[in-house]
Write a protein that holds these residues in place. Sequence first.
Motif, PDB file in Angstrom:
ATOM      1  N   SER A 134    -114.002  52.572 -64.359  1.00 54.20           N
ATOM      2  CA  SER A 134    -114.179  53.163 -62.808  1.00 54.20           C
ATOM      3  C   SER A 134    -115.479  53.995 -62.745  1.00 54.20           C
ATOM      4  CB  SER A 134    -112.853  53.742 -62.563  1.00 54.20           C
ATOM      5  OG  SER A 134    -112.617  54.758 -63.383  1.00 54.20           O
ATOM      6  N   ILE A 135    -115.701  54.373 -61.884  1.00 51.39           N
ATOM      7  CA  ILE A 135    -116.726  55.771 -61.480  1.00 51.39           C
ATOM      8  C   ILE A 135    -116.093  56.641 -60.504  1.00 51.39           C
ATOM      9  CG2 ILE A 135    -118.868  56.100 -60.439  1.00 51.39           C
ATOM     10  CD1 ILE A 135    -119.975  53.396 -61.334  1.00 51.39           C
ATOM     11  N   SER A 136    -115.883  57.874 -61.067  1.00 56.14           N
ATOM     12  CA  SER A 136    -115.224  58.787 -60.174  1.00 56.14           C
ATOM     13  C   SER A 136    -116.309  59.783 -59.553  1.00 56.14           C
ATOM     14  CB  SER A 136    -114.268  59.662 -60.876  1.00 56.14           C
ATOM     15  OG  SER A 136    -113.206  58.751 -61.508  1.00 56.14           O
ATOM     16  N   PHE A 137    -115.857  60.641 -58.477  1.00 57.56           N
ATOM     17  CA  PHE A 137    -117.003  61.511 -57.838  1.00 57.56           C
ATOM     18  C   PHE A 137    -116.384  62.464 -57.079  1.00 57.56           C
ATOM     19  CE2 PHE A 137    -116.020  57.747 -55.339  1.00 57.56           C
ATOM     20  CZ  PHE A 137    -115.970  58.372 -54.128  1.00 57.56           C
ATOM     21  N   ASN A 138    -116.959  63.629 -56.759  1.00 54.38           N
ATOM     22  CA  ASN A 138    -116.756  64.510 -56.134  1.00 54.38           C
ATOM     23  C   ASN A 138    -117.585  64.585 -54.856  1.00 54.38           C
ATOM     24  OD1 ASN A 138    -114.573  65.477 -57.567  1.00 54.38           O
ATOM     25  ND2 ASN A 138    -115.780  66.714 -58.899  1.00 54.38           N
ATOM     26  N   ILE A 139    -116.946  65.099 -53.858  1.00 53.97           N
ATOM     27  CA  ILE A 139    -117.739  65.227 -52.382  1.00 53.97           C
ATOM     28  C   ILE A 139    -117.651  66.854 -51.966  1.00 53.97           C
ATOM     29  CG2 ILE A 139    -118.270  64.694 -49.919  1.00 53.97           C
ATOM     30  CD1 ILE A 139    -117.507  61.768 -50.823  1.00 53.97           C
ATOM     31  N   ALA A 140    -118.512  67.259 -51.821  1.00 50.07           N
ATOM     32  CA  ALA A 140    -118.466  68.962 -51.415  1.00 50.07           C
ATOM     33  C   ALA A 140    -119.370  69.266 -50.289  1.00 50.07           C
ATOM     34  CB  ALA A 140    -119.000  69.679 -52.723  1.00 50.07           C
ATOM     35  N   LYS A 141    -119.135  70.311 -49.954  1.00 48.56           N
ATOM     36  CA  LYS A 141    -119.712  70.620 -48.473  1.00 48.56           C
ATOM     37  C   LYS A 141    -121.231  71.105 -48.922  1.00 48.56           C
ATOM     38  CE  LYS A 141    -118.846  74.255 -44.771  1.00 48.56           C
ATOM     39  NZ  LYS A 141    -118.955  73.446 -43.931  1.00 48.56           N
ATOM     40  N   LEU A 142    -122.047  70.833 -47.977  1.00 48.58           N
ATOM     41  CA  LEU A 142    -123.380  70.643 -47.890  1.00 48.58           C
ATOM     42  C   LEU A 142    -123.697  72.500 -48.048  1.00 48.58           C
ATOM     43  CD1 LEU A 142    -125.179  68.463 -45.405  1.00 48.58           C
ATOM     44  CD2 LEU A 142    -125.170  68.446 -47.988  1.00 48.58           C
ATOM     45  N   LYS A 143    -124.656  72.913 -48.791  1.00 51.32           N
ATOM     46  CA  LYS A 143    -124.975  74.493 -48.946  1.00 51.32           C
ATOM     47  C   LYS A 143    -125.966  74.675 -48.052  1.00 51.32           C
ATOM     48  CE  LYS A 143    -122.879  74.721 -53.327  1.00 51.32           C
ATOM     49  NZ  LYS A 143    -122.732  75.320 -54.426  1.00 51.32           N
ATOM     50  N   ILE A 174    -102.770  64.796 -65.558  1.00 56.49           N
ATOM     51  CA  ILE A 174    -102.699  65.297 -64.074  1.00 56.49           C
ATOM     52  C   ILE A 174    -103.678  66.281 -64.166  1.00 56.49           C
ATOM     53  CG2 ILE A 174    -101.317  66.480 -62.422  1.00 56.49           C
ATOM     54  CD1 ILE A 174     -98.870  65.049 -63.855  1.00 56.49           C
ATOM     55  N   HIS A 175    -104.570  66.280 -63.073  1.00 53.11           N
ATOM     56  CA  HIS A 175    -105.314  67.271 -62.678  1.00 53.11           C
ATOM     57  C   HIS A 175    -105.889  67.125 -61.137  1.00 53.11           C
ATOM     58  CE1 HIS A 175    -107.557  63.530 -63.182  1.00 53.11           C
ATOM     59  NE2 HIS A 175    -108.754  64.034 -62.597  1.00 53.11           N
ATOM     60  N   SER A 176    -106.981  68.013 -60.731  1.00 48.79           N
ATOM     61  CA  SER A 176    -107.361  68.120 -59.678  1.00 48.79           C
ATOM     62  C   SER A 176    -108.852  68.255 -59.689  1.00 48.79           C
ATOM     63  CB  SER A 176    -106.516  69.077 -58.405  1.00 48.79           C
ATOM     64  OG  SER A 176    -106.845  70.247 -58.929  1.00 48.79           O
ATOM     65  N   HIS A 177    -109.442  68.258 -58.556  1.00 45.51           N
ATOM     66  CA  HIS A 177    -111.098  68.317 -58.673  1.00 45.51           C
ATOM     67  C   HIS A 177    -111.612  69.798 -58.177  1.00 45.51           C
ATOM     68  CE1 HIS A 177    -111.754  64.132 -60.112  1.00 45.51           C
ATOM     69  NE2 HIS A 177    -110.684  64.214 -60.169  1.00 45.51           N
ATOM     70  N   GLY A 178    -111.127  70.738 -58.448  1.00 45.45           N
ATOM     71  CA  GLY A 178    -111.501  72.156 -57.993  1.00 45.45           C
ATOM     72  C   GLY A 178    -112.121  72.411 -56.475  1.00 45.45           C
ATOM     73  N   ASN A 179    -113.349  72.545 -56.309  1.00 47.16           N
ATOM     74  CA  ASN A 179    -113.858  72.613 -55.093  1.00 47.16           C
ATOM     75  C   ASN A 179    -114.436  71.512 -54.308  1.00 47.16           C
ATOM     76  OD1 ASN A 179    -113.639  75.677 -55.900  1.00 47.16           O
ATOM     77  ND2 ASN A 179    -115.600  75.595 -56.962  1.00 47.16           N
ATOM     78  N   ALA A 180    -114.127  70.560 -54.816  1.00 49.60           N
ATOM     79  CA  ALA A 180    -114.367  69.109 -53.881  1.00 49.60           C
ATOM     80  C   ALA A 180    -113.439  69.163 -52.873  1.00 49.60           C
ATOM     81  CB  ALA A 180    -114.104  67.819 -54.903  1.00 49.60           C
ATOM     82  N   VAL A 181    -114.126  68.682 -51.680  1.00 49.40           N
ATOM     83  CA  VAL A 181    -113.485  68.767 -50.455  1.00 49.40           C
ATOM     84  C   VAL A 181    -112.718  67.073 -50.209  1.00 49.40           C
ATOM     85  CG1 VAL A 181    -113.739  68.061 -47.892  1.00 49.40           C
ATOM     86  CG2 VAL A 181    -115.067  70.190 -49.115  1.00 49.40           C
TER      87      VAL A 181
END
Length: 190
Positions: free
Chosen positions: A181-190, A97-104
Motif C-alpha cells: 500500500s501507499i500511505s500519505f498525509n494531507i496538511a494545510k498549505l503554509k 495503533i497510531h495516528s498521523h500527528g498534524n495531518a488534517v
Amino acid sequence: MFSIFDISIYAEKLNINNKELLKHILNYKKTSKGRNKSNPTGWQSFNLDLKDNVFIDLNKEITKNFIDYVNKISLKNDFKIQSMWANINGYKDYNLIHSHGNAVVSGVYYLKIPKNSGNIFFVNPAIQLIETTWGNCVDKYTLQTSSSFRVAPVEGQLILFPGWLQHGVEPNLNKKEDRVSISFNIAKLK
C-alpha cells in the motif's frame, strides 16, 4: 434519537495502473532498508518523491477525491499532500495503533491485497470509556458501542480519514504474498 459527532471515512475505487506503481515500490525496497514507525515488522519506505512521474496519476486522483471528501465534511480546501510512503507487509507483518500527528487528512491507497492479508481498523475515540463503562453491558455491537471498526481493503481502493483518528493494520496471514500500500498525509498549505 440523535446521532452526533460523526466520523466520516471516505472510500473510492480508483482507475490507476497499479503495475507501474508496484514495480517502482518493489524496486525501491531492493535499495532501501526502510524505516520503522508504526510497523514493528514489515517494510516502510522513507518519504517518496511526490514529483516523480510514476506518482502523477495517483496524486491527481488523491487530490480529486480529497476535494470531494473535504467538501462533504465541510472543511476548507486549502491543503496539499505533505508526505507519502510505501508499506509492504509480508506474513504476520502488521501496523500498530497510531495516528498521523498534524495531518488534517490521512489516507491509504492499496496496490496489492492478497486474500487474508489484513484489514485496516479504526479505533473509536471513546474506546476507554466504552470498555470501562459499557464493557459488560453491550447487547449488540453497533457503530456506537464498538471499540473499533474494520475495513477490508480492496486492490485499487483509496481510503481517506481524519489524521487524528487512531488506526492500525491487522497481521498479514497470507503465507505466500505481500500486502502493498501507499500511505500519505494531507496538511494545510503554509
